[in-house]
Design a protein around this motif. Sequence first.
Motif, PDB file in Angstrom:
ATOM      1  N   GLU A 128     -45.277  21.044  16.696  1.00 43.93           N
ATOM      2  CA  GLU A 128     -45.907  19.991  16.411  1.00 43.93           C
ATOM      3  C   GLU A 128     -45.447  19.339  15.237  1.00 43.93           C
ATOM      4  OE1 GLU A 128     -50.407  20.011  16.335  1.00 43.93           O
ATOM      5  OE2 GLU A 128     -49.971  22.362  16.222  1.00 43.93           O
ATOM      6  N   ILE A 129     -45.596  18.123  14.912  1.00 37.96           N
ATOM      7  CA  ILE A 129     -45.015  17.181  13.615  1.00 37.96           C
ATOM      8  C   ILE A 129     -46.074  16.428  13.458  1.00 37.96           C
ATOM      9  CG2 ILE A 129     -43.643  15.691  15.052  1.00 37.96           C
ATOM     10  CD1 ILE A 129     -41.904  15.490  12.749  1.00 37.96           C
ATOM     11  N   ARG A 130     -46.227  16.261  12.310  1.00 41.76           N
ATOM     12  CA  ARG A 130     -47.591  15.316  11.628  1.00 41.76           C
ATOM     13  C   ARG A 130     -47.206  14.703  10.337  1.00 41.76           C
ATOM     14  NH1 ARG A 130     -52.574  18.457  12.792  1.00 41.76           N
ATOM     15  NH2 ARG A 130     -52.387  18.676  15.070  1.00 41.76           N
ATOM     16  N   VAL A 131     -47.079  13.405  10.397  1.00 46.67           N
ATOM     17  CA  VAL A 131     -46.570  12.651   9.104  1.00 46.67           C
ATOM     18  C   VAL A 131     -47.921  12.182   8.355  1.00 46.67           C
ATOM     19  CG1 VAL A 131     -45.442  10.831   8.114  1.00 46.67           C
ATOM     20  CG2 VAL A 131     -44.367  12.083  10.075  1.00 46.67           C
ATOM     21  N   ILE A 132     -47.910  12.775   7.300  1.00 46.00           N
ATOM     22  CA  ILE A 132     -49.214  12.397   6.149  1.00 46.00           C
ATOM     23  C   ILE A 132     -48.399  11.604   4.951  1.00 46.00           C
ATOM     24  CG2 ILE A 132     -50.983  12.890   4.615  1.00 46.00           C
ATOM     25  CD1 ILE A 132     -51.216  15.287   6.842  1.00 46.00           C
ATOM     26  N   GLY A 133     -48.633  10.471   4.991  1.00 50.65           N
ATOM     27  CA  GLY A 133     -47.989   9.487   3.930  1.00 50.65           C
ATOM     28  C   GLY A 133     -46.473   9.678   4.184  1.00 50.65           C
ATOM     29  N   LYS A 134     -45.783  10.154   3.059  1.00 55.48           N
ATOM     30  CA  LYS A 134     -44.065  10.490   2.954  1.00 55.48           C
ATOM     31  C   LYS A 134     -43.797  11.930   3.186  1.00 55.48           C
ATOM     32  CE  LYS A 134     -42.503   6.431   0.575  1.00 55.48           C
ATOM     33  NZ  LYS A 134     -41.761   5.974  -0.617  1.00 55.48           N
ATOM     34  N   VAL A 135     -44.422  12.527   3.901  1.00 47.42           N
ATOM     35  CA  VAL A 135     -44.504  14.146   4.213  1.00 47.42           C
ATOM     36  C   VAL A 135     -44.420  14.313   5.699  1.00 47.42           C
ATOM     37  CG1 VAL A 135     -44.955  16.245   3.657  1.00 47.42           C
ATOM     38  CG2 VAL A 135     -45.439  14.553   2.113  1.00 47.42           C
ATOM     39  N   ALA A 136     -43.582  14.876   6.065  1.00 42.79           N
ATOM     40  CA  ALA A 136     -43.565  15.102   7.703  1.00 42.79           C
ATOM     41  C   ALA A 136     -43.877  16.806   7.560  1.00 42.79           C
ATOM     42  CB  ALA A 136     -42.187  15.054   8.368  1.00 42.79           C
ATOM     43  N   TYR A 137     -44.863  17.369   8.125  1.00 43.41           N
ATOM     44  CA  TYR A 137     -45.208  18.672   8.283  1.00 43.41           C
ATOM     45  C   TYR A 137     -44.655  19.050   9.750  1.00 43.41           C
ATOM     46  CZ  TYR A 137     -48.022  18.028   4.420  1.00 43.41           C
ATOM     47  OH  TYR A 137     -48.636  17.489   3.209  1.00 43.41           O
ATOM     48  N   LEU A 138     -43.954  20.128   9.791  1.00 46.45           N
ATOM     49  CA  LEU A 138     -43.423  20.694  11.199  1.00 46.45           C
ATOM     50  C   LEU A 138     -43.925  22.072  11.423  1.00 46.45           C
ATOM     51  CD1 LEU A 138     -40.949  18.850   9.875  1.00 46.45           C
ATOM     52  CD2 LEU A 138     -39.846  19.594  11.934  1.00 46.45           C
ATOM     53  N   HIS A 139     -44.563  22.276  12.668  1.00 45.67           N
ATOM     54  CA  HIS A 139     -44.698  23.672  12.992  1.00 45.67           C
ATOM     55  C   HIS A 139     -44.100  24.186  14.214  1.00 45.67           C
ATOM     56  CE1 HIS A 139     -47.918  26.683  15.059  1.00 45.67           C
ATOM     57  NE2 HIS A 139     -47.201  27.068  14.118  1.00 45.67           N
ATOM     58  N   THR A 140     -43.457  25.192  14.092  1.00 42.74           N
ATOM     59  CA  THR A 140     -42.295  25.556  15.103  1.00 42.74           C
ATOM     60  C   THR A 140     -42.628  27.103  15.118  1.00 42.74           C
ATOM     61  OG1 THR A 140     -40.746  26.073  13.351  1.00 42.74           O
ATOM     62  CG2 THR A 140     -40.553  23.953  14.621  1.00 42.74           C
ATOM     63  N   PRO A 141     -43.815  27.515  16.183  1.00 42.09           N
ATOM     64  CA  PRO A 141     -44.039  28.759  16.297  1.00 42.09           C
ATOM     65  C   PRO A 141     -43.210  29.771  16.825  1.00 42.09           C
ATOM     66  CG  PRO A 141     -45.203  27.172  17.869  1.00 42.09           C
ATOM     67  CD  PRO A 141     -44.437  26.648  16.941  1.00 42.09           C
ATOM     68  N   ASN A 142     -42.038  29.098  17.480  1.00 42.50           N
ATOM     69  CA  ASN A 142     -41.058  30.100  17.978  1.00 42.50           C
ATOM     70  C   ASN A 142     -39.854  30.284  17.176  1.00 42.50           C
ATOM     71  OD1 ASN A 142     -42.624  30.608  20.635  1.00 42.50           O
ATOM     72  ND2 ASN A 142     -42.175  28.666  21.229  1.00 42.50           N
ATOM     73  N   GLY A 143     -39.972  29.789  15.976  1.00 46.27           N
ATOM     74  CA  GLY A 143     -38.950  29.879  14.904  1.00 46.27           C
ATOM     75  C   GLY A 143     -38.147  28.463  14.798  1.00 46.27           C
ATOM     76  N   PHE A 144     -37.898  28.227  13.507  1.00 41.24           N
ATOM     77  CA  PHE A 144     -37.657  26.890  13.288  1.00 41.24           C
ATOM     78  C   PHE A 144     -35.825  27.094  13.505  1.00 41.24           C
ATOM     79  CE2 PHE A 144     -35.375  23.900  10.029  1.00 41.24           C
ATOM     80  CZ  PHE A 144     -36.511  23.042  10.127  1.00 41.24           C
ATOM     81  N   GLY A 145     -35.142  28.141  13.780  1.00 40.81           N
ATOM     82  CA  GLY A 145     -33.819  28.000  13.956  1.00 40.81           C
ATOM     83  C   GLY A 145     -33.888  27.933  15.752  1.00 40.81           C
ATOM     84  N   ARG A 146     -34.597  28.038  16.511  1.00 41.57           N
ATOM     85  CA  ARG A 146     -34.611  27.915  17.885  1.00 41.57           C
ATOM     86  C   ARG A 146     -35.162  26.541  18.378  1.00 41.57           C
ATOM     87  NH1 ARG A 146     -35.821  33.763  17.488  1.00 41.57           N
ATOM     88  NH2 ARG A 146     -37.998  33.426  17.542  1.00 41.57           N
ATOM     89  N   SER A 147     -35.734  25.957  17.428  1.00 39.00           N
ATOM     90  CA  SER A 147     -36.720  24.755  17.849  1.00 39.00           C
ATOM     91  C   SER A 147     -35.818  23.483  18.312  1.00 39.00           C
ATOM     92  CB  SER A 147     -37.915  24.536  16.955  1.00 39.00           C
ATOM     93  OG  SER A 147     -38.134  23.131  16.781  1.00 39.00           O
ATOM     94  N   LYS A 148     -36.044  22.853  19.094  1.00 38.61           N
ATOM     95  CA  LYS A 148     -35.333  21.691  19.488  1.00 38.61           C
ATOM     96  C   LYS A 148     -35.867  20.458  18.637  1.00 38.61           C
ATOM     97  CE  LYS A 148     -32.382  22.130  22.929  1.00 38.61           C
ATOM     98  NZ  LYS A 148     -31.048  22.235  22.633  1.00 38.61           N
ATOM     99  N   LEU A 149     -37.305  20.481  18.308  1.00 33.91           N
ATOM    100  CA  LEU A 149     -37.806  19.708  17.308  1.00 33.91           C
ATOM    101  C   LEU A 149     -37.222  19.689  16.108  1.00 33.91           C
ATOM    102  CD1 LEU A 149     -40.074  17.889  16.410  1.00 33.91           C
ATOM    103  CD2 LEU A 149     -41.427  19.703  15.965  1.00 33.91           C
ATOM    104  N   ALA A 150     -36.841  21.157  15.638  1.00 31.37           N
ATOM    105  CA  ALA A 150     -36.251  20.959  14.212  1.00 31.37           C
ATOM    106  C   ALA A 150     -34.775  20.766  14.409  1.00 31.37           C
ATOM    107  CB  ALA A 150     -36.360  22.635  13.853  1.00 31.37           C
ATOM    108  N   GLU A 151     -34.254  21.048  15.320  1.00 28.37           N
ATOM    109  CA  GLU A 151     -32.807  20.598  15.309  1.00 28.37           C
ATOM    110  C   GLU A 151     -32.622  19.311  15.570  1.00 28.37           C
ATOM    111  OE1 GLU A 151     -29.584  20.474  19.198  1.00 28.37           O
ATOM    112  OE2 GLU A 151     -30.997  22.425  19.068  1.00 28.37           O
ATOM    113  N   LYS A 152     -33.363  18.372  16.152  1.00 29.55           N
ATOM    114  CA  LYS A 152     -33.204  16.672  16.324  1.00 29.55           C
ATOM    115  C   LYS A 152     -33.927  16.406  14.904  1.00 29.55           C
ATOM    116  CE  LYS A 152     -31.152  17.041  20.280  1.00 29.55           C
ATOM    117  NZ  LYS A 152     -29.879  16.871  20.268  1.00 29.55           N
TER     118      LYS A 152
END
Length: 183
Positions: A128-152
């Motif tokens: 998941e990704i949520r933007v609140i104001g000027k902060v983006a919160y990312l949740h990558t439960p399978n790991g940030f390094g393996r996440s396509k969301l994090a990669e892009k």
Amino acid sequence: MKPVVHLILFRGVGGKTQLPTKPLREKLLEAGFENVATYINSGNAIVRSRMRRDQVVSTVAAICRKEFDFDKAIFAPTLGEWDELIAANPFPEAAAEAPTTVHAALLDAVPAGENLARLLAVASEGEEIRVIGKVAYLHTPNGFGRSKLAEKFDKWIAVTNTARNWNTVLKLSELGHACGEKP
């Protein structure tokens, strides 16, 4: 003006780009910042100052250009703003259970809705990704390094940003509060 604690978050530190913590602390102290602390060699410092935020950023940027040949974006949220960032986390359970799967990214502007939609389209199940104001919160439960969301994320969010995992977010808060309590 009363002294304010600023968290200094450098974009793009790591790999070939380094900001050595001890020399950085020394130069920040020489520039008149109080209660200077750094946290790991990945682009994090805490200072107390009577300067306005824009002066804090420009002073730190000038030091980094001159002393360390570093010329990337610098964010300087106040400790109060950092506390608000923590309180607004839309993934508190995940952050408590697996803090390295939750990241907060400071943004220099609110991203376009189509950029968020594009990111969500590549997210794996549960991400998941949520933007609140000027902060983006990312949740990558399978790991940030393996996440396509994090990669892009960095390229597709299309705004200058710097991200920290939740362990670092909390450690910077702890250091910031200690900085503010010192005389």
